[in-house]
Design a protein around this motif. Structure first.
Motif: not given
Length: 229
Positions: A63, A66, A70, A73, A109, A112-113, A116, A142, A146, A150, A212
């Motif tokens: 993580w 990631i 991220g 990104t 997202a 990032m997926l 990951g 994940v 993500a 995001a 989320d």
């Protein structure tokens, strides 16, 4: 329903545009993946050949990589439009600002997926961890991680995109907010890789899902003001 359908079409269109831009800039996407993999490699060397230590550290290091990828990104998805003035034009379009936010968050997202998904095999190879039996809970962790990252990153990237020190301000503002997300994501990943002996996986996934939903609602409600300022 027509308004909802129109907003969904706008969100998908923005996400598709950002995805095409990201694919065209293959060097930037490749450098993000290389940087994230390099983080895993360097920490693997730092921890040494102790397999138990590597197994315990693997969820956190995954993580960490990631998150670094991220941050690059979500910042890049806004920076490309800010540099050529497209962000101001986007703010003038007669569309719901929540649809714009949804499109940006969807693109972030998705990126990032992909990141990951590519890093999971790297972790398995570098740290000699079998991820086959745990692929479904790992995928859930994940995906939820993500989406949450995001959701927060899109809002804060919109806030800092016009600042001169945006590369510094984005992580400073964003990382304290996503700390609960990262904690839950690391714990869920560790539980999945360890076979969930204590039955904690479901609770951590529920925490991720709740985070989320809250961040998506807050981000959608505030992004329009950030886009106009």
């Amino acid at each position: 329903m027509s308004e909802l359908r129109r907003a969904a079409a706008v969100a998908v269109g923005i996400a598709r545009k950002d995805a095409v831009s990201e694919l065209r800039g293959r060097q930037a996407a490749g450098s993000t993946l290389f940087f994230a993999a390099l983080v895993l490699l360097l920490f693997g060397f730092a921890l040494g050949p102790d397999s138990r230590r590597l197994t315990e550290a693997a969820p956190g290091l995954l993580w960490l990589a990631i998150v670094f990828g991220g941050l690059l990104t979500v910042s890049r998805l806004h920076q490309l439009e800010a540099d050529d003035g497209a962000l101001e034009q986007l703010a003038l379009y007669p569309v719901d600002r929540r649809a714009v936010y949804a499109g940006k968050a969807l693109a972030g997202a998705a990126a990032m997926l992909v990141l990951g998904g590519l890093l999971l095999p790297v972790v398995a190879i570098l740290y000699s961890i079998p991820i086959g039996p745990a692929w479904l809970p790992l995928l859930a962790a994940v995906v939820l991680g993500a989406i949450g990252f995001a959701a927060v990153g899109t809002a804060y990237a919109g806030l800092t995109v016009r600042l001169r020190a945006r590369e510094v301000m984005l992580p400073l503002l964003m990382l304290p907010i996503v700390a609960p997300l990262l904690l839950a994501a690391v714990k869920a990943t560790a539980a999945a890789l360890g076979g969930d002996p204590l039955g904690e996986l479901g609770s951590w996934l529920q925490l991720l899902a709740a985070f989320d939903v809250i961040m998506l609602v807050v981000g959608a409600g505030t992004y329009g003001y950030l886009l106009e300022d």
